[in-house]
Scaffold this motif. Structure first.
Motif, PDB file in Angstrom:
ATOM      1  N   SER A 199       0.866  -1.175   0.000  1.00 55.84           N
ATOM      2  CA  SER A 199       0.000   0.000   0.000  1.00 55.84           C
ATOM      3  C   SER A 199       0.904   1.226   0.000  1.00 55.84           C
ATOM      4  N   CYS A 200       0.755   2.095  -1.000  1.00 58.08           N
ATOM      5  CA  CYS A 200       1.685   3.207  -1.195  1.00 58.08           C
ATOM      6  C   CYS A 200       1.061   4.552  -0.860  1.00 58.08           C
ATOM      7  N   ASN A 201       1.909   5.455  -0.376  1.00 59.92           N
ATOM      8  CA  ASN A 201       1.555   6.853  -0.194  1.00 59.92           C
ATOM      9  C   ASN A 201       2.467   7.669  -1.106  1.00 59.92           C
ATOM     10  N   TYR A 202       2.706   8.926  -0.774  1.00 57.56           N
ATOM     11  CA  TYR A 202       3.543   9.778  -1.632  1.00 57.56           C
ATOM     12  C   TYR A 202       5.029   9.458  -1.486  1.00 57.56           C
ATOM     13  N   HIS A 203       5.494   9.352  -0.240  1.00 56.09           N
ATOM     14  CA  HIS A 203       6.922   9.142   0.007  1.00 56.09           C
ATOM     15  C   HIS A 203       7.194   7.877   0.825  1.00 56.09           C
ATOM     16  N   ALA A 204       6.203   7.045   1.001  1.00 52.10           N
ATOM     17  CA  ALA A 204       6.367   5.834   1.813  1.00 52.10           C
ATOM     18  C   ALA A 204       5.445   4.742   1.297  1.00 52.10           C
TER      19      ALA A 204
ATOM     20  N   GLY B 267       5.996  -4.380   7.378  1.00 48.36           N
ATOM     21  CA  GLY B 267       7.072  -3.400   7.378  1.00 48.36           C
ATOM     22  C   GLY B 267       6.740  -2.190   6.525  1.00 48.36           C
ATOM     23  N   SER B 268       7.670  -1.232   6.484  1.00 46.47           N
ATOM     24  CA  SER B 268       7.480   0.007   5.733  1.00 46.47           C
ATOM     25  C   SER B 268       8.766   0.396   5.020  1.00 46.47           C
ATOM     26  N   LEU B 269       8.611   1.135   3.925  1.00 44.10           N
ATOM     27  CA  LEU B 269       9.717   1.717   3.179  1.00 44.10           C
ATOM     28  C   LEU B 269       9.543   3.224   3.193  1.00 44.10           C
TER      29      LEU B 269
ATOM     30  N   GLN C 195      10.107   8.357  -3.852  1.00 45.59           N
ATOM     31  CA  GLN C 195       9.739   9.479  -4.696  1.00 45.59           C
ATOM     32  C   GLN C 195       8.281   9.349  -5.128  1.00 45.59           C
ATOM     33  N   PRO C 196       7.548  10.477  -5.183  1.00 47.11           N
ATOM     34  CA  PRO C 196       6.146  10.400  -5.600  1.00 47.11           C
ATOM     35  C   PRO C 196       6.007   9.940  -7.052  1.00 47.11           C
ATOM     36  N   ASP C 197       4.881   9.306  -7.341  1.00 42.92           N
ATOM     37  CA  ASP C 197       4.530   8.882  -8.689  1.00 42.92           C
ATOM     38  C   ASP C 197       5.674   8.115  -9.352  1.00 42.92           C
ATOM     39  N   THR C 198       6.238   7.167  -8.627  1.00 38.37           N
ATOM     40  CA  THR C 198       7.382   6.390  -9.118  1.00 38.37           C
ATOM     41  C   THR C 198       7.114   4.904  -8.896  1.00 38.37           C
ATOM     42  N   GLU C 199       7.474   4.106  -9.879  1.00 36.66           N
ATOM     43  CA  GLU C 199       7.286   2.663  -9.759  1.00 36.66           C
ATOM     44  C   GLU C 199       8.509   2.028  -9.118  1.00 36.66           C
ATOM     45  N   TYR C 200       8.266   1.122  -8.183  1.00 37.28           N
ATOM     46  CA  TYR C 200       9.334   0.420  -7.477  1.00 37.28           C
ATOM     47  C   TYR C 200       9.128  -1.086  -7.580  1.00 37.28           C
ATOM     48  N   GLU C 201      10.226  -1.798  -7.431  1.00 34.09           N
ATOM     49  CA  GLU C 201      10.206  -3.252  -7.330  1.00 34.09           C
ATOM     50  C   GLU C 201      10.610  -3.638  -5.919  1.00 34.09           C
ATOM     51  N   LEU C 202       9.907  -4.608  -5.374  1.00 37.65           N
ATOM     52  CA  LEU C 202      10.154  -5.060  -4.003  1.00 37.65           C
ATOM     53  C   LEU C 202      10.240  -6.579  -4.005  1.00 37.65           C
TER      54      LEU C 202
ATOM     55  N   PRO D 263      12.118 -17.715  -1.189  1.00 40.26           N
ATOM     56  CA  PRO D 263      12.055 -16.455  -1.939  1.00 40.26           C
ATOM     57  C   PRO D 263      10.604 -16.053  -2.180  1.00 40.26           C
ATOM     58  N   LEU D 264      10.321 -14.761  -2.063  1.00 39.03           N
ATOM     59  CA  LEU D 264       8.986 -14.236  -2.326  1.00 39.03           C
ATOM     60  C   LEU D 264       8.952 -13.637  -3.730  1.00 39.03           C
ATOM     61  N   PRO D 265       7.851 -13.777  -4.448  1.00 37.19           N
ATOM     62  CA  PRO D 265       7.775 -13.267  -5.819  1.00 37.19           C
ATOM     63  C   PRO D 265       8.037 -11.766  -5.887  1.00 37.19           C
ATOM     64  N   LEU D 266       8.706 -11.333  -6.942  1.00 39.55           N
ATOM     65  CA  LEU D 266       8.974  -9.914  -7.168  1.00 39.55           C
ATOM     66  C   LEU D 266       7.647  -9.164  -7.280  1.00 39.55           C
ATOM     67  N   THR D 267       7.539  -8.051  -6.560  1.00 39.21           N
ATOM     68  CA  THR D 267       6.309  -7.274  -6.532  1.00 39.21           C
ATOM     69  C   THR D 267       6.564  -5.865  -7.051  1.00 39.21           C
ATOM     70  N   SER D 268       5.680  -5.374  -7.903  1.00 35.97           N
ATOM     71  CA  SER D 268       5.766  -4.002  -8.408  1.00 35.97           C
ATOM     72  C   SER D 268       4.737  -3.133  -7.695  1.00 35.97           C
ATOM     73  N   MET D 269       5.109  -1.888  -7.443  1.00 34.85           N
ATOM     74  CA  MET D 269       4.194  -0.955  -6.785  1.00 34.85           C
ATOM     75  C   MET D 269       4.524   0.453  -7.254  1.00 34.85           C
ATOM     76  N   ARG D 270       3.580   1.363  -7.153  1.00 36.11           N
ATOM     77  CA  ARG D 270       3.785   2.752  -7.567  1.00 36.11           C
ATOM     78  C   ARG D 270       3.304   3.684  -6.459  1.00 36.11           C
ATOM     79  N   THR D 271       4.144   4.646  -6.101  1.00 33.18           N
ATOM     80  CA  THR D 271       3.748   5.646  -5.118  1.00 33.18           C
ATOM     81  C   THR D 271       2.737   6.610  -5.732  1.00 33.18           C
ATOM     82  N   ARG D 272       1.991   7.266  -4.870  1.00 34.57           N
ATOM     83  CA  ARG D 272       0.958   8.183  -5.338  1.00 34.57           C
ATOM     84  C   ARG D 272       1.570   9.487  -5.830  1.00 34.57           C
ATOM     85  N   ALA D 273       0.919  10.105  -6.806  1.00 32.58           N
ATOM     86  CA  ALA D 273       1.351  11.411  -7.306  1.00 32.58           C
ATOM     87  C   ALA D 273       0.889  12.494  -6.341  1.00 32.58           C
TER      88      ALA D 273
END
Length: 209
Positions: A43-48, A94-96, A100-107, A122-132
């Protein structure tokens, strides 16, 4: 997984018990590898961003397992290590931070258990995007307040009190309140509106430029 152990009818030899113990240890050590990898929920926010992993059934009954995570911007080559997540019931959470806002990350992550043997899932690679970040613009009706403000001018040169302004009825849809620098000791506050505000005509409370 099915294990079949066949013992012959010969008289027991001195090392027969040793062979049986080794076989038993092999069964115990190999069985956990049948555990399926779990998905990472995010679950993503702007910077976390927050993430969680629900542990497989009957996994880590002694609760000594740990989880490691790492993340990166999609397309980047270097990974960053994340803070170790907390164990809450049957999940790791946990938290990250400093994203950066509106950016796609791999976890990606890995579950590690050490009893009865070192086991890594191993856990499957997960993609997520922070909010703009929202583009908030000041409206045409502007009021200024400060921690020590007074009066009812509510201008930049003569700011008023925030709590008094909100209770005055002078704030309606389309009003922007600029809060000047300082600490506001207001206690409870309330704002009454006579109509619902639209996205195009909101009430904004913004730090003064």
């Amino acid at each position: 997984m099915r294990i079949v152990i066949i013992l012959n009818s010969m008289k027991p030899k001195p090392n027969r018990r040793t062979i049986f113990v080794v076989a038993l240890i092999w069964v115990i050590a190999q069985a956990p590898f049948a555990v399926a990898a779990q998905a990472i929920s995010t679950s993503c926010n702007y910077h976390a961003a927050s993430y969680s992993v629900l542990l497989p059934n009957s996994f880590d009954l002694d609760q000594n397992a740990v989880m490691k995570v790492r993340y990166r911007e999609t397309g980047a080559s270097a990974w960053k290590e994340g803070f170790p997540p907390d164990r809450i019931g049957e999940s790791f959470v946990g938290s990250l931070f400093q994203l950066q806002p509106d950016t796609e990350y791999e976890l990606e992550g890995v579950l590690i258990d050490s009893i009865p043997s070192i086991l890594q899932i191993p856990l499957p690679l997960t993609s997520m995007r922070t909010r703009a970040e929202p583009n908030i613009q000041a409206t045409t009706t502007i009021k200024w307040v400060s921690p020590n403000g007074s009066g009812n001018a509510y201008t930049e040169a003569a700011p008023g009190d925030l709590k008094t302004l909100l209770a005055s009825g002078m704030v309606s849809c389309g009003t922007t309140v600029f809060l000047k620098h300082g600490v506001y000791h207001t206690g409870e506050m309330s704002l009454s509106l006579t109509s619902d505000c639209s996205e195009a005509s909101p009430v904004n409370l913004i730090a003064a430029p």
